[in-house]
Motif scaffolding. Structure first.
Motif, PDB file in Angstrom:
ATOM      1  N   LEU A  62       0.828  -1.209   0.000  1.00  0.00           N
ATOM      2  CA  LEU A  62       0.000   0.000   0.000  1.00  0.00           C
ATOM      3  C   LEU A  62       0.862   1.259   0.000  1.00  0.00           C
ATOM      4  N   MET A  63       1.883   1.262   0.860  1.00  0.00           N
ATOM      5  CA  MET A  63       2.701   2.460   1.035  1.00  0.00           C
ATOM      6  C   MET A  63       3.671   2.697  -0.128  1.00  0.00           C
ATOM      7  N   THR A  64       3.815   1.723  -1.016  1.00  0.00           N
ATOM      8  CA  THR A  64       4.723   1.905  -2.156  1.00  0.00           C
ATOM      9  C   THR A  64       3.981   2.046  -3.483  1.00  0.00           C
ATOM     10  N   ASN A  65       2.642   1.938  -3.444  1.00  0.00           N
ATOM     11  CA  ASN A  65       1.830   2.119  -4.641  1.00  0.00           C
ATOM     12  C   ASN A  65       1.347   3.572  -4.690  1.00  0.00           C
ATOM     13  N   ARG A  66       1.786   4.322  -5.687  1.00  0.00           N
ATOM     14  CA  ARG A  66       1.515   5.764  -5.715  1.00  0.00           C
ATOM     15  C   ARG A  66       0.023   6.084  -5.734  1.00  0.00           C
ATOM     16  N   ARG A  67      -0.726   5.374  -6.586  1.00  0.00           N
ATOM     17  CA  ARG A  67      -2.158   5.665  -6.693  1.00  0.00           C
ATOM     18  C   ARG A  67      -2.877   5.385  -5.369  1.00  0.00           C
ATOM     19  N   THR A  68      -2.597   4.216  -4.798  1.00  0.00           N
ATOM     20  CA  THR A  68      -3.250   3.851  -3.541  1.00  0.00           C
ATOM     21  C   THR A  68      -2.814   4.765  -2.406  1.00  0.00           C
ATOM     22  N   LEU A  69      -1.535   5.106  -2.394  1.00  0.00           N
ATOM     23  CA  LEU A  69      -1.031   5.986  -1.344  1.00  0.00           C
ATOM     24  C   LEU A  69      -1.685   7.363  -1.435  1.00  0.00           C
ATOM     25  N   LEU A  70      -1.954   7.820  -2.667  1.00  0.00           N
ATOM     26  CA  LEU A  70      -2.639   9.101  -2.843  1.00  0.00           C
ATOM     27  C   LEU A  70      -4.048   9.042  -2.258  1.00  0.00           C
ATOM     28  N   LEU A  71      -4.758   7.927  -2.521  1.00  0.00           N
ATOM     29  CA  LEU A  71      -6.104   7.762  -1.976  1.00  0.00           C
ATOM     30  C   LEU A  71      -6.080   7.688  -0.450  1.00  0.00           C
ATOM     31  N   VAL A  72      -5.126   6.918   0.071  1.00  0.00           N
ATOM     32  CA  VAL A  72      -5.016   6.770   1.528  1.00  0.00           C
ATOM     33  C   VAL A  72      -4.632   8.105   2.174  1.00  0.00           C
ATOM     34  N   GLY A  73      -3.730   8.836   1.536  1.00  0.00           N
ATOM     35  CA  GLY A  73      -3.350  10.149   2.054  1.00  0.00           C
ATOM     36  C   GLY A  73      -4.522  11.113   2.072  1.00  0.00           C
ATOM     37  N   THR A  74      -5.328  11.070   1.021  1.00  0.00           N
ATOM     38  CA  THR A  74      -6.514  11.927   0.951  1.00  0.00           C
ATOM     39  C   THR A  74      -7.509  11.568   2.043  1.00  0.00           C
ATOM     40  N   SER A  75      -7.787  10.268   2.195  1.00  0.00           N
ATOM     41  CA  SER A  75      -8.731   9.840   3.234  1.00  0.00           C
ATOM     42  C   SER A  75      -8.205  10.177   4.624  1.00  0.00           C
ATOM     43  N   SER A  76      -6.888  10.101   4.798  1.00  0.00           N
ATOM     44  CA  SER A  76      -6.275  10.415   6.085  1.00  0.00           C
ATOM     45  C   SER A  76      -6.475  11.886   6.450  1.00  0.00           C
ATOM     46  N   LEU A  77      -6.254  12.768   5.491  1.00  0.00           N
ATOM     47  CA  LEU A  77      -6.427  14.205   5.745  1.00  0.00           C
ATOM     48  C   LEU A  77      -7.897  14.540   5.997  1.00  0.00           C
ATOM     49  N   LEU A  78      -8.801  13.880   5.274  1.00  0.00           N
ATOM     50  CA  LEU A  78     -10.226  14.142   5.456  1.00  0.00           C
ATOM     51  C   LEU A  78     -10.697  13.713   6.843  1.00  0.00           C
ATOM     52  N   ILE A  79     -10.308  12.503   7.274  1.00  0.00           N
ATOM     53  CA  ILE A  79     -10.779  12.025   8.575  1.00  0.00           C
ATOM     54  C   ILE A  79     -10.102  12.782   9.714  1.00  0.00           C
ATOM     55  N   SER A  80      -8.853  13.217   9.518  1.00  0.00           N
ATOM     56  CA  SER A  80      -8.175  14.007  10.550  1.00  0.00           C
ATOM     57  C   SER A  80      -8.857  15.361  10.721  1.00  0.00           C
ATOM     58  N   THR A  81      -9.252  15.971   9.604  1.00  0.00           N
ATOM     59  CA  THR A  81      -9.998  17.236   9.665  1.00  0.00           C
ATOM     60  C   THR A  81     -11.313  17.035  10.406  1.00  0.00           C
ATOM     61  N   ASN A  82     -11.994  15.946  10.093  1.00  0.00           N
ATOM     62  CA  ASN A  82     -13.253  15.630  10.753  1.00  0.00           C
ATOM     63  C   ASN A  82     -13.056  15.461  12.252  1.00  0.00           C
ATOM     64  N   TRP A  83     -12.032  14.727  12.638  1.00  0.00           N
ATOM     65  CA  TRP A  83     -11.730  14.518  14.061  1.00  0.00           C
ATOM     66  C   TRP A  83     -11.474  15.826  14.782  1.00  0.00           C
ATOM     67  N   LEU A  84     -10.653  16.695  14.167  1.00  0.00           N
ATOM     68  CA  LEU A  84     -10.273  17.952  14.805  1.00  0.00           C
ATOM     69  C   LEU A  84     -11.503  18.826  15.066  1.00  0.00           C
ATOM     70  N   ILE A  85     -12.362  18.962  14.057  1.00  0.00           N
ATOM     71  CA  ILE A  85     -13.568  19.776  14.200  1.00  0.00           C
ATOM     72  C   ILE A  85     -14.488  19.184  15.259  1.00  0.00           C
ATOM     73  N   PHE A  86     -14.637  17.860  15.235  1.00  0.00           N
ATOM     74  CA  PHE A  86     -15.529  17.192  16.179  1.00  0.00           C
ATOM     75  C   PHE A  86     -15.045  17.370  17.618  1.00  0.00           C
ATOM     76  N   ILE A  87     -13.762  17.138  17.852  1.00  0.00           N
ATOM     77  CA  ILE A  87     -13.212  17.270  19.214  1.00  0.00           C
ATOM     78  C   ILE A  87     -13.363  18.692  19.714  1.00  0.00           C
ATOM     79  N   TRP A  88     -13.031  19.667  18.857  1.00  0.00           N
ATOM     80  CA  TRP A  88     -13.161  21.079  19.255  1.00  0.00           C
ATOM     81  C   TRP A  88     -14.609  21.390  19.612  1.00  0.00           C
ATOM     82  N   ALA A  89     -15.549  20.949  18.772  1.00  0.00           N
ATOM     83  CA  ALA A  89     -16.959  21.251  18.989  1.00  0.00           C
ATOM     84  C   ALA A  89     -17.472  20.630  20.284  1.00  0.00           C
ATOM     85  N   VAL A  90     -17.105  19.374  20.554  1.00  0.00           N
ATOM     86  CA  VAL A  90     -17.563  18.690  21.768  1.00  0.00           C
ATOM     87  C   VAL A  90     -17.072  19.411  23.010  1.00  0.00           C
ATOM     88  N   ASN A  91     -15.808  19.803  23.016  1.00  0.00           N
ATOM     89  CA  ASN A  91     -15.233  20.419  24.211  1.00  0.00           C
ATOM     90  C   ASN A  91     -15.479  21.917  24.310  1.00  0.00           C
TER      91      ASN A  91
END
Length: 297
Positions: A62-91
């Motif tokens: 996964l980590m050496t396949n450029r296309r898959t790594l791009l998808l995983v990187g995108t999903s990682s940034l999206l879910i991290s953004t979601n987490w940050l907003i959610f945690i801030w809002a809850v607290n």
């Protein structure tokens, strides 16, 4: 599909209860909580990868396949953004707004499913979408201001769901890749806070600190269940099951966190749950017809 349904229900129940968990760390800023969440998720997922047969080879691939790594990187940034907003809002006392955000998400999921995955909801399923849309509109108007938290949560998680549909790796390998992408950023931020004496995590009471270290498991398990569900259910169906999570969160915001609640939201709530019932009945009818057609061929 039954397995996928079970995974989805468990994941959304867990997510609905998460505000109680993040409230334990109210003395920390959202960025510090998120960083520890990423770090310990990375550790937890690496333990799972090393323990799983053949998982390490899949992770390396996964980590050496450029296309898959791009998808995983995108999903990682999206879910991290979601987490940050959610945690801030809850607290910061915006739990009702997070609930509204996850009520909006299924509508966004259906739009994405139609535009990008060429899913074709039936007439009754569109009726469910319309009922849910009315409920969300009522809640938004009643809220009284532009719900940026709600819309940000809906967009980030809806797009995350879409990207997950494009990844062919199994759930644990994909999640390990997502945490690996953002791990260096999270680790660097914690090191910076420690070096500048702005960190607060290590001064938490022992029990609370242990709970923070368990954030990896609390984060990873619902995501693993969700990832399994995403590969076995249509995106539009997955979106409607998601109403379980914000419903639990809404109840917590009213009865546990004592946030202000307008009676108008009860009307919104009724529309949304009516939509869920209509959609569930329509989906069961589609499944029954498909089974009948399959038995005839």
């Amino acid at each position: 599909m039954k397995k996928g349904l079970g995974y989805a229900i468990i994941a959304y129940i867990a997510w609905g209860l998460l505000p109680v968990y993040w409230k334990l760390f109210g003395s920390l800023n959202a960025g510090e909580i998120l960083s520890h969440r990423v770090i310990w998720s990375f550790v937890f997922m690496n333990i799972l990868i090393l323990a799983g047969k053949g998982k390490w080879q899949q992770f390396r691939s996964l980590m050496t396949n450029r296309r898959t790594l791009l998808l995983v990187g995108t999903s990682s940034l999206l879910i991290s953004t979601n987490w940050l907003i959610f945690i801030w809002a809850v607290n910061n006392g915006h739990v009702i707004e997070t609930s509204l955000g996850y009520y909006i998400t299924p509508l966004f999921n259906i739009m994405l499913a139609v535009l990008f995955l060429r899913e074709k909801p039936t007439g009754r399923q569109w009726l469910a979408v319309a009922l849910a849309g009315v409920g969300v509109l009522i809640a938004t108007i009643d809220y009284g201001r532009f719900p940026w938290v709600s819309l940000s949560l809906a967009c980030s998680f809806g797009l995350y769901s879409l990207v997950k549909k494009r990844v062919t790796y199994d759930a644990s390998t994909g999640l390990a890749g997502e945490t690996a992408v953002v791990f260096p950023i999270a680790a660097a931020y914690v090191i910076y806070l420690t070096a500048t004496h702005q960190d607060a995590a290590w001064s938490l009471p022992p029990t609370t600190l242990i709970m923070l270290l368990l954030a990896g498991a609390a984060t990873a398990m619902p995501l693993l269940w969700f990832a399994k569900a995403a590969t076995q259910l249509p995106l539009s169906m997955l979106g409607f099951i998601q109403y379980i999570g914000p419903s639990i969160t809404l109840v917590l915001s009213i009865f546990v966190f004592k946030e202000d609640f307008s009676p108008v939201l009860l009307v919104s709530f009724a529309f949304i749950w009516s939509a869920l019932v209509v959609y569930a009945m329509a989906s069961m009818r589609v499944a029954r017809l498909a089974k009948e057609e399959a038995s005839l061929t």
